[in-house]
Design a protein around this motif. Structure first.
Motif, PDB file in Angstrom:
ATOM      1  N   ARG A 149      10.810  -3.958  38.103  1.00  0.00           N
ATOM      2  CA  ARG A 149      11.180  -4.034  39.512  1.00  0.00           C
ATOM      3  C   ARG A 149       9.946  -4.329  40.351  1.00  0.00           C
ATOM      4  O   ARG A 149       8.852  -3.857  40.048  1.00  0.00           O
ATOM      5  CB  ARG A 149      11.806  -2.710  39.968  1.00  0.00           C
ATOM      6  CG  ARG A 149      12.225  -2.724  41.439  1.00  0.00           C
ATOM      7  CD  ARG A 149      12.790  -1.398  41.898  1.00  0.00           C
ATOM      8  NE  ARG A 149      12.855  -1.341  43.364  1.00  0.00           N
ATOM      9  CZ  ARG A 149      13.060  -0.240  44.068  1.00  0.00           C
ATOM     10  NH1 ARG A 149      13.249   0.911  43.445  1.00  0.00           N
ATOM     11  NH2 ARG A 149      13.086  -0.261  45.378  1.00  0.00           N
ATOM     12  N   ALA A 150      10.121  -5.110  41.404  1.00  0.00           N
ATOM     13  CA  ALA A 150       9.098  -5.454  42.388  1.00  0.00           C
ATOM     14  C   ALA A 150       8.110  -6.462  41.799  1.00  0.00           C
ATOM     15  O   ALA A 150       8.340  -7.041  40.739  1.00  0.00           O
ATOM     16  CB  ALA A 150       8.403  -4.207  42.925  1.00  0.00           C
ATOM     17  N   VAL A 393      22.208  -2.834  30.885  1.00  0.00           N
ATOM     18  CA  VAL A 393      21.259  -1.773  30.530  1.00  0.00           C
ATOM     19  C   VAL A 393      20.592  -1.253  31.796  1.00  0.00           C
ATOM     20  O   VAL A 393      20.006  -2.032  32.557  1.00  0.00           O
ATOM     21  CB  VAL A 393      20.205  -2.283  29.530  1.00  0.00           C
ATOM     22  CG1 VAL A 393      19.115  -1.232  29.311  1.00  0.00           C
ATOM     23  CG2 VAL A 393      20.865  -2.637  28.206  1.00  0.00           C
ATOM     24  N   ASP A 394      20.662   0.051  32.035  1.00  0.00           N
ATOM     25  CA  ASP A 394      20.051   0.666  33.200  1.00  0.00           C
ATOM     26  C   ASP A 394      18.706   1.266  32.799  1.00  0.00           C
ATOM     27  O   ASP A 394      18.541   2.477  32.687  1.00  0.00           O
ATOM     28  CB  ASP A 394      20.955   1.740  33.793  1.00  0.00           C
ATOM     29  CG  ASP A 394      20.364   2.358  35.066  1.00  0.00           C
ATOM     30  OD1 ASP A 394      19.502   1.699  35.680  1.00  0.00           O
ATOM     31  OD2 ASP A 394      20.754   3.484  35.424  1.00  0.00           O
ATOM     32  N   SER A 395      17.750   0.391  32.547  1.00  0.00           N
ATOM     33  CA  SER A 395      16.415   0.825  32.159  1.00  0.00           C
ATOM     34  C   SER A 395      15.430  -0.033  32.929  1.00  0.00           C
ATOM     35  O   SER A 395      15.448  -1.261  32.834  1.00  0.00           O
ATOM     36  CB  SER A 395      16.200   0.652  30.643  1.00  0.00           C
ATOM     37  OG  SER A 395      14.890   1.034  30.266  1.00  0.00           O
ATOM     38  N   VAL A 396      14.555   0.619  33.712  1.00  0.00           N
ATOM     39  CA  VAL A 396      13.690  -0.127  34.618  1.00  0.00           C
ATOM     40  C   VAL A 396      12.331   0.543  34.686  1.00  0.00           C
ATOM     41  O   VAL A 396      12.215   1.772  34.574  1.00  0.00           O
ATOM     42  CB  VAL A 396      14.325  -0.214  36.027  1.00  0.00           C
ATOM     43  CG1 VAL A 396      14.478   1.156  36.657  1.00  0.00           C
ATOM     44  CG2 VAL A 396      13.521  -1.133  36.939  1.00  0.00           C
ATOM     45  N   LEU A 420      11.996   9.219  35.891  1.00  0.00           N
ATOM     46  CA  LEU A 420      12.423   8.332  34.826  1.00  0.00           C
ATOM     47  C   LEU A 420      11.581   8.576  33.578  1.00  0.00           C
ATOM     48  O   LEU A 420      10.591   9.314  33.609  1.00  0.00           O
ATOM     49  CB  LEU A 420      12.308   6.873  35.269  1.00  0.00           C
ATOM     50  CG  LEU A 420      13.057   6.481  36.544  1.00  0.00           C
ATOM     51  CD1 LEU A 420      12.689   5.069  36.971  1.00  0.00           C
ATOM     52  CD2 LEU A 420      14.559   6.611  36.342  1.00  0.00           C
ATOM     53  N   ARG A 421      11.981   7.926  32.484  1.00  0.00           N
ATOM     54  CA  ARG A 421      11.195   7.964  31.253  1.00  0.00           C
ATOM     55  C   ARG A 421      10.957   6.548  30.761  1.00  0.00           C
ATOM     56  O   ARG A 421      11.835   5.688  30.870  1.00  0.00           O
ATOM     57  CB  ARG A 421      11.908   8.775  30.159  1.00  0.00           C
ATOM     58  CG  ARG A 421      11.929  10.263  30.420  1.00  0.00           C
ATOM     59  CD  ARG A 421      12.479  11.064  29.240  1.00  0.00           C
ATOM     60  NE  ARG A 421      12.450  12.482  29.524  1.00  0.00           N
ATOM     61  CZ  ARG A 421      11.394  13.262  29.328  1.00  0.00           C
ATOM     62  NH1 ARG A 421      10.292  12.743  28.792  1.00  0.00           N
ATOM     63  NH2 ARG A 421      11.440  14.554  29.611  1.00  0.00           N
TER      64      ARG A 421
END
Length: 782
Positions: A149-150, A393-396, A420-421
Motif C-alpha cells: 500500500r502507498a 487475499v486480504d494481506s497488505v 498486522l502481521r
C-alpha cells in the motif's frame, strides 16, 4: 531522411515516456538518435539516454534461470544477487513450464498470501502495457497475493491526510491542486519547503504532451509572485526566478514551521475566525507551540538552534506570509525522512493559521516542484485503464517495509491504526520497477531477498533486482510494442506505435501472463478473449463510453485517434481553489474527517497511541540530523535526492546519465569548505560511509549546498562487485540510508537523509561492473 552515403534512410517516430514526448530516429531497425518534440516548450534532456539503453549489452535477451535454483530447486539462498552468480538460458516453453509449476506449488501449499506481488515502479508509461497492472491482474486471476500500500514517493501524504482533511481532501491535495496559472494570478508569496526543483518537473507518471510546469513557474515569477525556497540546496529552485534561499539544516522543517506558527500567535496575526469555523484542535496546537504543554515555546529562537536559520528572519517571514496571499508548499522530499508526517501536518496547520485555505492561490499544497503533473490541472473522468480485478487475499504491507516482511515472517507491526502481521512469503514476483533503487539499506534488502524460496522478475535489463531473481523473463520496452499514454491532468492522449522489433526473444508482459494463465487453467479469465491489440481498442472505447455517460465531449473512434497520433483530452479542469467548496460552505460540504473540519488535532491518530506520530503536529528529534548525537561519529548529512540524469534508475547506462558521472561513479556534491577540510578536490574518488554501508563516488564541489551537507542523487545502479568493505562501487546512496519507516502511522520511506563521513579512496578504485551482463550459460552446456 537520407544521409547521402548509400545507407538506409533514417526514419522518425514520435514516442512518449514518463519524461515526456519526443522523437526517435531509427536506421535499419536500430535506434540511432533522438530529438525533442517540436511542440514541447521545455523538453527533458534525459531523452538522450534512449539510444544507448535500447540496445545495451544489459538487455535481457532470453529467459534465464539461476543455475543453483535450476539444479537444487526452490529454497532460500543467500547467494542471490552475488555479482558472480550464474544463469542458464532456456527457451520460453521451459521457462513458463517451470514458473507455472512453481506458482501452482506455492499456491497449493501456502495460499496466495505467500506470494508477494511486489511490482512497484514506473516501468512503461503506457496505459495497457504497464507492468504493475499486468502482474496484479494475473495474480488476482490465479487466486490473489500479498500486496503493498502507498508509494515510496509520498506515503506519509497518502496515509496522514485522509485523517486530517478526509479521503477526498487527501486525494485532491495530490491530484487536483491549483495550476501554476492560478498561482501566477492570485499568489503574492509562495513558500516552498524542499524547493521547486526543475529537474523533478521533467517527469510525470504517464508523461505529458508538453512540459509546461517549468515555463509556468518562471511565468509566475515574472508576474511578481515572490518565492522563498527553504532547502539545504540553493539550486532546488532555478536561479532566474530570484527566490529567497533559506539554507535550512535538513530534517528540521517541522521546527521552522512551528516557529512560524508561534510568531503568528504571539503577534496576534493568526486568523482565529478561520480556525474557529474551519478547524478542530487549534487550542491544542496553540498550547503546544506557545510552550504550555511541555514548557518549551516553539519560538524562532528555539527553531534557529535546530535549523541554523536566523530567528529574526523566521519572524520576518511569518509576518510577510500574513501580509498577503500566501501558498505554503511542502515538497514530497521533505516527508521522506523520519517523522515525515510532521512537516506535512505542520505545514497545513501554518496555512490554517494564515486563514487562506480555500482561497485561489492561497493555503496549502504538497508537491509543487516534486513532479511535472503537479499544478497542471485535472482530468475528472479519468483515463483508459487496464482493469486489475479483485484481490481475494486480504494481506497488505506498507510499500517500504518489504525487507522487514521478508526477514520477519509472522512478526507483528502497527500500520495506520491496525495491528498486522507480516506474511510468510515463499515467492516474490516483480514485473517492472527496481527495489534496489527505491529501497533503503540495500545490504539488508539483499539479505532479505535470500529468504524466499523463489524470486521471479520480468525485466528489460539486467538490473540489480533481476540479478536477485531465480527466473528472469525478458520484457519488451515501450519502443517495442503498441500502446497509448497520458498523464494525470495531461493535455492529450497520445498513441505509442511500435518503433523497433523486440530485442532478442523479449515478449510483452501481457503475452507472457496470458500463456501462464492458460497453463494454470484461467486463460479465458485473464484475457477475456482479447489480444493486446484488441485490449487497446476496448480500453479506449470503454473510456469514450464513460465520457459520453458523463455528458462530456466524446473523442473520435479508436481508428481516427490512432491515425491522428494524439487527441485532446476532454473535460480537463484547469483552475480551482483547493478546498474552495469547503470554505464556501463548511456545513454543506464538510470534509470526510470525524469532525467534518480540518483536524489540527486528530483524536483518531492520538487514539492509536503511536509515540512517533502524536495527535497534533509535533517536533520529534530525528537521529539523522546535524547536531544529533549520531552526527559526532558521522558529521556530514547526505541528501539523497532525485537525479537530474535519468528517471530514478532507468537508463542509467545512457549518454546523458553517464555524462554526469566522475570516473564512472555517481557525483557527490560537497561544499568547498567541507571538501578542503578533508583534503579533497573536484574529481577525487571518495568513499562515502556510515555504519550501514559504503559506496564510491566522485567529488564535485559547489557553493549551492549548505555547509555540512553533501548531496548524492539516487539511481546509480547498485554494484556490490568491489572489494570487501565496499557496499557499492558505483555510488548508490541507498547503501547508506536507514531502513526505518517515517512512523507507525504510514511507514513511509526515509531515504532522503543519512549521516555519513567522506574520505579519499586510496589506491586504484575497483572497476564498475554493473553494466556487464551476468554469466549466462546456454542450456545445452548445463
Amino acid at each position: 531522411m537520407a544521409d547521402g552515403e548509400g545507407r538506409a534512410p533514417v526514419t522518425v517516430h514520435p514516442t512518449h515516456a514518463h519524461w515526456g514526448s519526443y522523437q526517435v530516429l531509427v536506421r535499419d531497425g536500430t535506434v540511432v538518435g533522438v530529438r525533442p518534440d517540436p511542440a514541447d516548450p521545455a523538453p527533458s534532456p534525459v531523452i538522450r539516454n534512449t539510444p544507448v539503453a535500447q540496445h545495451h549489452a544489459t538487455r535481457v535477451a532470453r529467459p534465464a534461470v539461476r543455475r543453483r535454483w535450476l539444479e537444487s530447486g526452490p529454497g532460500p539462498d543467500d547467494r542471490r544477487g552475488h555479482p558472480d552468480d550464474e544463469y542458464v538460458a532456456v527457451d520460453w516453453e521451459t521457462a513458463l513450464d517451470l514458473l507455472a509449476a512453481e506458482l501452482d506449488r506455492v499456491r497449493r501449499e501456502h495460499g496466495g498470501t505467500a506470494v508477494y506481488g511486489g511490482s512497484y515502479g514506473w516501468a512503461s508509461a503506457g496505459r495497457l502495457h504497464h507492468s504493475q497492472g499486468q502482474l496484479h491482474r494475473f495474480l488476482n486471476t490465479i487466486g490473489g497475493y500479498t500486496r503493498s500500500r502507498a508509494t515510496y514517493s509520498h506515503a506519509a501524504v497518502e496515509v496522514l491526510f485522509p485523517h486530517v482533511v478526509g479521503p477526498r481532501g487527501g486525494y485532491e491535495l495530490l491530484r487536483r491542486p491549483p495550476t501554476w496559472r492560478a498561482i501566477a494570478e492570485h499568489t503574492d508569496l509562495l513558500v516552498s519547503f524542499g524547493g521547486l526543483r526543475v529537474s523533478n518537473m521533467w517527469t510525470a507518471s504517464g508523461g505529458r504532451a508538453a512540459h509546461t510546469a517549468e515555463p509556468d513557474l518562471r511565468a509566475a515569477a515574472g508576474r511578481g509572485v515572490r518565492m522563498v525556497s527553504v532547502s539545504p540546496l540553493r539550486d532546488d529552485t532555478p536561479a532566474d526566478v530570484a527566490a529567497e534561499w533559506l539554507p535550512i539544516s535538513p530534517g528540521t522543517d517541522t521546527a521552522v514551521l512551528l516557529a512560524l506558527i508561534h510568531t503568528l500567535f504571539a503577534d496576534g496575526l493568526a486568523d482565529t475566525g478561520f480556525l474557529a469555523r474551519y478547524t478542530v484542535g487549534a487550542d491544542e496546537l496553540r498550547d503546544y507551540v506557545m510552550g504550555d504543554v511541555d514548557g518549551v515555546p516553539k519560538s524562532p529562537e528555539w527553531a534557529a538552534e535546530l535549523s541554523g536559520l536566523p530567528a529574526d528572519g523566521l519572524r520576518d517571514l511569518a509576518r510577510r506570509m500574513a501580509a498577503g496571499r500566501t501558498l505554503v508548499n511542502v515538497g514530497w522530499s521533505v516527508q521522506r525522512a523520519r517523522y515525515g508526517e510532521q512537516p506535512l501536518w505542520a505545514g497545513l496547520a501554518l496555512a490554517a493559521c494564515l486563514g487562506q485555505i480555500g482561497l485561489p492561490g492561497g493555503g496549502f499544497a504538497t508537491g509543487y516542484g516534486s513532479m511535472g503533473s503537479y499544478g497542471g490541472g485535472a482530468t475528472p473522468e479519468g483515463l483508459p485503464t487496464f482493469p486489475q480485478g479483485r484481490n481475494p487475499v486480504d494481506s497488505v504491507i506498507p510499500v517500504a517495509r518489504v525487507t522487514d516482511m521478508l526477514l520477519n515472517p509472522g512478526a507483528p507491526f502497527d500500520f495506520d491504526g491496525r495491528r498486522l502481521r507480516y506474511p510468510d512469503i515463499r515467492l516474490v514476483y516483480w514485473s517492472g520497477g527496481n527495489p534496489f533503487h527505491h529501497h533503503q539499506d540495500l545490504n539488508r534488502l539483499s539479505r532479505a531477498f535470500g529468504r524466499p524460496e523463489t524470486v521471479v522478475v520480468h525485466e528489460t535489463h539486467w538490473t540489480a533486482t533481476a540479478r536477485h531473481a531465480d527466473i528472469v523473463l525478458p520484457s519488451t520496452t515501450a519502443l517495442e510494442r503498441d500502446d497509448f499514454t497520458a498523464g494525470q491532468g495531461d493535455l492529450r492522449l497520445r498513441a505509442m506505435p511500435r518503433v523497433v522489433a523486440p530485442h532478442g526473444e523479449a515478449r510483452d508482459e501481457y503475452d507472457v501472463f496470458s500463456e501462464l494463465a492458460a497453463r494454470m487453467g484461467v486463460g479465458a479469465e485473464f484475457t477475456e478473449g482479447r489480444t493486446s491489440a484488441e485490449w487497446l481498442v476496448h480500453l479506449y472505447e470503454e473510456w469514450r463510453g464513460r465520457l459520453r455517460a458523463a455528458g462530456t465531449e466524446v473523442p473520435p473512434p479508436f481508428e481516427e485517434f490512432w491515425a491522428a497520433g494524439s487527441i485532446p483530452i476532454p473535460g480537463r479542469v484547469e483552475d480551482s481553489a483547493l478546498f474552495g467548496d469547503f470554505r464556501a460552505d463548511p456545513d454543506g460540504c464538510p470534509l470526510g474527517t470525524p469532525s467534518g473540519r480540518i483536524e489540527l488535532y486528530s483524536a483518531t491518530i492520538a487514539g492509536f497511541g503511536y509515540p512517533d506520530c502524536p495527535g497534533r503536529p509535533t517536533w520529534l528529534d530525528p537521529e539523522e540530523r546535524l547536531g544529533s548525537p549520531r552526527s559526532r561519529t558521522w558529521p556530514l548529512l547526505l541528501v539523497a535526492n532525485q537525479p537530474t540524469g535519468r528517471l530514478h534508475s532507468q537508463q542509467d547506462m545512457g549518454e546523458h546519465s553517464r555524462s554526469e558521472k566522475i570516473a564512472d561513479r555517481a557525483p557527490i556534491r560537497m561544499h568547498p569548505a567541507d571538501a578542503a577540510a578533508r583534503g579533497l578536490a573536484d574529481g577525487d574518488v571518495v568513499r562515502v560511509a556510515n555504519d550501514r554501508g559504503s559506496c564510491l563516488a566522485g567529488v564535485r564541489t559547489s557553493t549551492d549546498l549548505r555547509p555540512g551537507v553533501v548531496q548524492l542523487a539516487t539511481g546509480a545502479w547498485f554494484d556490490p562487485s568491489g572489494a570487501p568493505g565496499l557496499s557499492c562501487v558505483h555510488g548508490n546512496p541507498n547503501v547508506l540510508t536507514p531502513d526505518a519507516g517515517t512512523s507507525a502511522l504510514s511507514h513511509g520511506s526515509t531515504g532522503q537523509l543519512a549521516l555519513v563521513e567522506v574520505e579519499r579512496f586510496e589506491g586504484t578504485p575497483p572497476p564498475v561492473r554493473v553494466f556487464d551482463p551476468p554469466r549466462i550459460t546456454p542450456a545445452a552446456e548445463r
